[in-house]
Design a protein around this motif. Structure first.
Motif, mmCIF file in Angstrom:
data_model
loop_
_atom_site.group_PDB
_atom_site.id
_atom_site.type_symbol
_atom_site.label_atom_id
_atom_site.label_comp_id
_atom_site.label_asym_id
_atom_site.label_seq_id
_atom_site.Cartn_x
_atom_site.Cartn_y
_atom_site.Cartn_z
ATOM 1 N N PRO A 564 0.419 -1.078 0.085
ATOM 2 C CA PRO A 564 0.130 0.211 -0.165
ATOM 3 C C PRO A 564 0.817 1.359 -0.140
ATOM 4 O O PRO A 564 2.371 1.361 0.428
ATOM 5 C CB PRO A 564 -0.675 -0.042 1.352
ATOM 6 N N PHE A 565 0.663 2.402 -0.498
ATOM 7 C CA PHE A 565 1.116 3.442 -0.486
ATOM 8 C C PHE A 565 0.884 4.837 -0.476
ATOM 9 O O PHE A 565 -0.692 4.658 0.041
ATOM 10 C CB PHE A 565 1.568 4.003 -1.987
ATOM 11 N N ARG A 566 0.703 5.527 -0.044
ATOM 12 C CA ARG A 566 0.172 6.823 1.007
ATOM 13 C C ARG A 566 -0.108 7.544 -0.399
ATOM 14 O O ARG A 566 -1.145 8.602 0.595
ATOM 15 C CB ARG A 566 1.695 8.077 2.293
ATOM 16 N N ASN A 567 -0.453 7.463 -1.092
ATOM 17 C CA ASN A 567 -1.940 8.223 -1.702
ATOM 18 C C ASN A 567 -2.890 7.522 -2.289
ATOM 19 O O ASN A 567 -3.309 7.412 -2.607
ATOM 20 C CB ASN A 567 -1.006 8.654 -2.667
ATOM 21 N N GLY A 568 -3.258 5.764 -1.579
ATOM 22 C CA GLY A 568 -3.963 5.402 -2.361
ATOM 23 C C GLY A 568 -3.766 4.123 -2.752
ATOM 24 O O GLY A 568 -4.725 3.348 -2.831
ATOM 25 N N ASP A 569 -3.378 3.940 -3.920
ATOM 26 C CA ASP A 569 -2.897 3.271 -4.419
ATOM 27 C C ASP A 569 -2.566 2.111 -3.778
ATOM 28 O O ASP A 569 -1.905 2.333 -2.855
ATOM 29 C CB ASP A 569 -1.489 3.835 -5.460
ATOM 30 N N VAL A 570 -2.582 1.089 -4.229
ATOM 31 C CA VAL A 570 -2.048 -0.235 -3.563
ATOM 32 C C VAL A 570 -1.117 -1.131 -5.170
ATOM 33 O O VAL A 570 -1.744 -1.118 -5.876
ATOM 34 C CB VAL A 570 -3.109 -1.187 -2.874
ATOM 35 N N ILE A 571 -0.333 -1.793 -4.851
ATOM 36 C CA ILE A 571 0.190 -3.148 -5.607
ATOM 37 C C ILE A 571 0.701 -4.186 -5.159
ATOM 38 O O ILE A 571 0.630 -4.367 -4.230
ATOM 39 C CB ILE A 571 1.671 -1.891 -6.085
ATOM 40 N N SER A 572 0.413 -4.720 -5.451
ATOM 41 C CA SER A 572 0.670 -6.528 -5.637
ATOM 42 C C SER A 572 1.202 -7.498 -6.190
ATOM 43 O O SER A 572 1.400 -7.075 -7.190
ATOM 44 C CB SER A 572 -1.441 -7.225 -4.753
ATOM 45 N N LYS A 573 1.025 -8.720 -6.185
ATOM 46 C CA LYS A 573 1.643 -9.230 -7.193
ATOM 47 C C LYS A 573 0.822 -9.559 -8.386
ATOM 48 O O LYS A 573 1.786 -9.742 -9.471
ATOM 49 C CB LYS A 573 2.274 -11.223 -6.634
ATOM 50 N N GLU A 574 -0.892 -9.738 -8.179
ATOM 51 C CA GLU A 574 -1.348 -9.674 -9.730
ATOM 52 C C GLU A 574 -2.027 -8.858 -10.001
ATOM 53 O O GLU A 574 -1.893 -8.213 -11.553
ATOM 54 C CB GLU A 574 -2.456 -10.516 -9.382
ATOM 55 N N PHE A 575 -1.701 -7.109 -9.300
ATOM 56 C CA PHE A 575 -2.900 -6.195 -9.717
ATOM 57 C C PHE A 575 -2.458 -4.900 -9.458
ATOM 58 O O PHE A 575 -1.625 -5.202 -8.339
ATOM 59 C CB PHE A 575 -4.166 -6.455 -8.799
ATOM 60 N N SER A 576 -2.448 -3.675 -9.881
ATOM 61 C CA SER A 576 -1.860 -2.477 -9.340
ATOM 62 C C SER A 576 -3.444 -1.398 -9.410
ATOM 63 O O SER A 576 -3.955 -1.430 -10.902
ATOM 64 C CB SER A 576 -0.655 -1.776 -10.788
ATOM 65 N N HIS A 577 -3.561 -1.468 -8.387
ATOM 66 C CA HIS A 577 -4.508 -0.576 -8.478
ATOM 67 C C HIS A 577 -4.350 1.131 -7.281
ATOM 68 O O HIS A 577 -3.392 1.607 -6.800
ATOM 69 C CB HIS A 577 -5.698 -0.467 -6.791
ATOM 70 N N VAL A 578 -4.355 1.837 -9.133
ATOM 71 C CA VAL A 578 -3.361 3.110 -9.080
ATOM 72 C C VAL A 578 -4.627 4.422 -9.640
ATOM 73 O O VAL A 578 -4.996 4.206 -10.843
ATOM 74 C CB VAL A 578 -2.656 2.968 -10.148
ATOM 75 N N LYS A 579 -4.364 5.319 -8.924
ATOM 76 C CA LYS A 579 -6.273 6.393 -8.927
ATOM 77 C C LYS A 579 -7.203 5.719 -9.641
ATOM 78 O O LYS A 579 -7.556 6.216 -10.842
ATOM 79 C CB LYS A 579 -5.137 6.948 -10.002
ATOM 80 N N GLY A 580 -7.595 4.840 -9.031
ATOM 81 C CA GLY A 580 -8.579 4.485 -8.842
ATOM 82 C C GLY A 580 -9.421 3.120 -9.944
ATOM 83 O O GLY A 580 -10.463 3.046 -10.688
ATOM 84 N N VAL A 581 -7.583 3.439 -10.432
ATOM 85 C CA VAL A 581 -8.405 2.137 -11.658
ATOM 86 C C VAL A 581 -7.331 1.226 -11.241
ATOM 87 O O VAL A 581 -6.058 0.681 -10.948
ATOM 88 C CB VAL A 581 -7.818 2.649 -12.798
ATOM 89 N N CYS A 582 -8.336 -0.358 -11.756
ATOM 90 C CA CYS A 582 -7.215 -1.244 -11.407
ATOM 91 C C CYS A 582 -6.363 -1.908 -12.588
ATOM 92 O O CYS A 582 -7.159 -2.395 -13.648
ATOM 93 C CB CYS A 582 -8.489 -2.691 -10.806
ATOM 94 N N TYR A 583 -5.681 -2.865 -12.437
ATOM 95 C CA TYR A 583 -4.719 -2.835 -14.013
ATOM 96 C C TYR A 583 -4.132 -4.267 -13.585
ATOM 97 O O TYR A 583 -3.985 -4.912 -12.319
ATOM 98 C CB TYR A 583 -3.032 -1.885 -13.912
ATOM 99 N N ASP A 584 -3.815 -4.928 -14.531
ATOM 100 C CA ASP A 584 -3.478 -6.104 -14.659
ATOM 101 C C ASP A 584 -2.092 -6.270 -14.498
ATOM 102 O O ASP A 584 -1.272 -5.435 -15.468
ATOM 103 C CB ASP A 584 -3.748 -7.061 -15.865
ATOM 104 N N ASN A 585 -1.268 -6.566 -14.464
ATOM 105 C CA ASN A 585 0.647 -6.239 -13.812
ATOM 106 C C ASN A 585 1.021 -7.048 -14.775
ATOM 107 O O ASN A 585 2.164 -6.390 -14.896
ATOM 108 C CB ASN A 585 0.954 -7.209 -12.455
#
Length: 659
Positions: A564-585
């Motif tokens: 988890p990042f301080r701006n609310g983004d979260v990255i995991s092994k499979e996903f990246s949740h960035v600025k409210g959008v979910c990306y496939d890694n």
């Protein structure tokens, strides 16, 4: 009677006409600043409309305060309010140009510690910035030329009507914002969102309220509130890897904070030459572990946030720096945990002890010694950058102090050379700068190469001293060096466009852990700075199951790999949740399937939960109510950092701004 009413109506109209001119000028200027200076991620026409209207409510409210006066006093009030609001706006502009963030109350409290910003400030200021004060000059000009109109006393009802209008416009603004961003004020970790939807001035008011609430939280907290945190931590704490646990028992520990070093520089070549040849060789030649999916999680505290996470496995704060606002809290840091094992602890830093309030925070951590700039030769100008001592003389002069420490020791070195604006090293290395045309990015490769050379020098000195074969060495990038403002140049470096998701991926920083007698490798686990403390403690044979920490051992086989990042983004092994959008890694593209979107949201919610619980620990100082087994609480009064024979006195000109 009707004649009197008509006369009063005309007078009110005339009296308010100058007021509306003042409001309009500031509104236009603020909106222009949003467009020119801030990257707020406007995604549609609705958000653009909110951005356009959000300066209006605060402008109406603040300038309406001048309406309580009449005549010359009102005109003076208009000017003073405009100057104050313009200063707040411009301060945020200058701050945003490097930090990509907005000023908060804790940051203002840090200003004294970060005085003397030197060359960094000059890099951020332009002659064109006079534009942000042009409305002030226009207002003064209109007053001098007596174009301000009648400034007779207004009825209180009229003034209150203006102020009520300001409040209603704000409520309308907030209501529309919550349609596009639900729970904006209750769940937002990203100041960009708050400014995008509500504006700089309304964000400042919100921040003042939040800071007051934070102060009250500590006063209201009691021992029962640690239970929720304890239960969560213990249910999310994977068992240490038995193959690694205790592999470094009784060994020395050296941490090296590699200033501003990002992972994209590792294995990178410029003009056919490696930027970091020594770091590139560590796995093969020195047997180090290298973590290539390791992320920094710093906020406004930058290097100090990184230190805090590495020492405590707690997150930095969403606003300001823990080092500045909560230095007197109770902590159960790594150096404190090791005291019963006979470890001596020390920090080495080529800047003065007041920088980032380190001398106060280290007392709470229980550091035995702090070798700050007063222990080093700060007289040779070619050995200095704006923030202190260059890396090569820093490491060289540190060796006698390091070798004099009683073993085993736990130590930390904070480097400075690879620091914005990445200059003053032309004579220190023959490595050529980059060719993107962006001064900051091009300089970065040269200073990163210089730091790499200094690290190789340090390793060689450790080998000569006899410490190398009995010392765990942990080297980590503390935070980003290249901000979003340089995405165009970074696109040239990477050979692809730097999108929001790509920029999030660029927050990888290198982590190396070298354990004597253990063969290292490249480790691909998704990890972050909060994970390092339990990892190192387990290597030393110290079980952390009774401690409050949010990291997971990097060698644990069942760790969950959520960052988890301080701006609310979260990255995991499979996903990246960035600025409210979910990306496939794997593909880098937005996730489309509903089931996978839900899985990504669960990862994001888990990351947010960790941030919230960690904030609760820090804001409410909950560790004062928690006593791990066999841990002796640190008494800050036992630690003072006074150099009895200082080589020099603090010089503000040598204390740069931390980025």
């Amino acid at each position: 009677m009707n004649l009197l009413k008509n006369k009063m109506g005309k007078m009110t109209s005339v009296n308010l006409s100058f007021f509306f001119i003042v409001v309009l000028l500031f509104w236009i200027k603020t909106y222009a600043a949003y467009q020119i200076e801030f990257n707020l991620g406007i995604q549609n026409a609705f958000q653009h409309f909110l951005l356009f209207i959000n300066p209006l409510s605060s402008a109406l409210l603040f300038f309406s305060l001048a309406l309580f006066w009449k005549g010359r006093a009102r005109n003076i009030a208009f000017v003073l309010i405009n100057v104050l609001l313009s200063f707040v706006l411009y301060a945020n502009i200058a701050y945003y140009r490097f930090f990509n963030d907005f000023i908060t109350v804790p940051v203002l409290m840090q200003a004294k510690s970060n005085a003397g910003i030197g060359s960094s400030a000059m890099e951020l200021i332009s002659i064109f910035d006079l534009f942000y004060f042009v409305d002030t000059f226009i207002i003064i000009g209109l007053i001098v030329m007596k174009k301000a109109g009648l400034q007779e006393k207004l009825r209180i009802r009229t003034v209150m009507s203006v102020m009520t209008s300001a409040v209603l416009i704000f409520l309308l603004n907030l209501g529309l914002a919550n349609i596009d961003r639900p729970e904006l004020l209750t769940r937002s970790f990203d100041r960009n969102y708050l400014v995008k939807y509500l504006g700089v001035n309304n964000f400042t008011i919100y921040d003042l309220v939040q800071n007051s609430k934070t102060t009250a939280k500590r006063a209201m907290a009691d021992s029962s509130e640690i239970s929720e945190v304890e239960n969560y931590v213990k249910s999310n704490n994977p068992k240490p890897n038995p193959e690694m646990f205790g592999k470094a028992k009784d060994m020395n520990v050296i941490y090296v904070s590699m200033e501003s070093l990002q992972t994209f520089a590792i294995d990178k070549k410029v003009n056919g030459k490696e930027v970091t040849p020594f770091l590139n060789s560590l796995v093969k030649d020195e047997g180090a572990f290298y973590f290539d999916n390791f992320f920094h999680q710093t906020g406004q505290g930058k290097t100090s946030d990184a230190e805090f996470m590495m020492e405590n496995s707690l997150f930095g704060l969403p606003q300001g720096a823990v080092y500045m606002t909560h230095a007197e809290n109770t902590y159960q840091s790594a150096p404190a945990m090791l005291k019963d094992e006979g470890y001596t602890s020390a920090v080495f830093h080529g800047n003065y002890k007041t920088f980032w309030n380190r001398s106060e925070m280290y007392r709470s951590f229980g550091y035995d010694k702090f070798y700050d700039a007063t222990y080093y030769d700060m007289e040779k100008q070619d050995h200095l950058v704006s923030y202190g001592l260059k890396d090569k003389p820093f490491f060289k002069e540190s060796m006698p102090y390091l070798t004099s420490l009683k073993q085993p020791f736990y130590s930390k070195f904070l480097t400075l050379s690879n620091h914005f604006p990445f200059d003053r090293h032309e004579k220190d290395t023959d490595f050529q700068k980059g060719t993107t045309g962006d001064k900051v990015v091009d300089n970065y490769f040269q200073t990163a190469h210089y730091m790499d050379q200094s690290l190789e020098q340090f390793f060689n000195d450790l080998k000569k001293s006899g410490l190398y074969d009995n010392t765990v060495i942990v080297m980590y990038g503390d935070h980003y060096g290249i901000s979003e403002n340089h995405n165009e140049a970074m696109g040239k470096v990477l050979g692809e466009e730097v999108t929001d998701n790509k920029h999030a991926q660029l927050q990888r920083v290198p982590l190396y852990i070298r354990v004597p007698g253990v063969k290292g490798e490249v480790n691909h686990t998704y990890s972050s700075q909060v994970d390092v403390m339990p990892t190192v403690m387990h290597l030393l044979g110290q079980d952390t199951k009774d401690y409050i920490h949010f990291g997971q051992d990097l060698f644990a086989k069942d760790r969950d790999e959520i960052v988890p990042f301080r701006n609310g983004d979260v990255i995991s092994k499979e996903f990246s949740h960035v600025k409210g959008v979910c990306y496939d890694n794997v593909t880098g593209e937005p996730v489309q399937e509903a089931e996978r979107k839900q899985a990504c949201q669960q990862v994001s919610d888990e990351g947010t939960k960790r941030l919230e619980l960690s904030d609760k620990v820090v804001y409410e100082d909950l560790l004062r109510f928690y006593q791990p087994k066999d841990f002796k609480k640190i008494d800050r009064n036992d630690y003072q950092y006074v150099n009895p024979n200082p080589k020099n006195s603090p010089n503000p000109e040598q204390q740069g701004a931390e980025h």
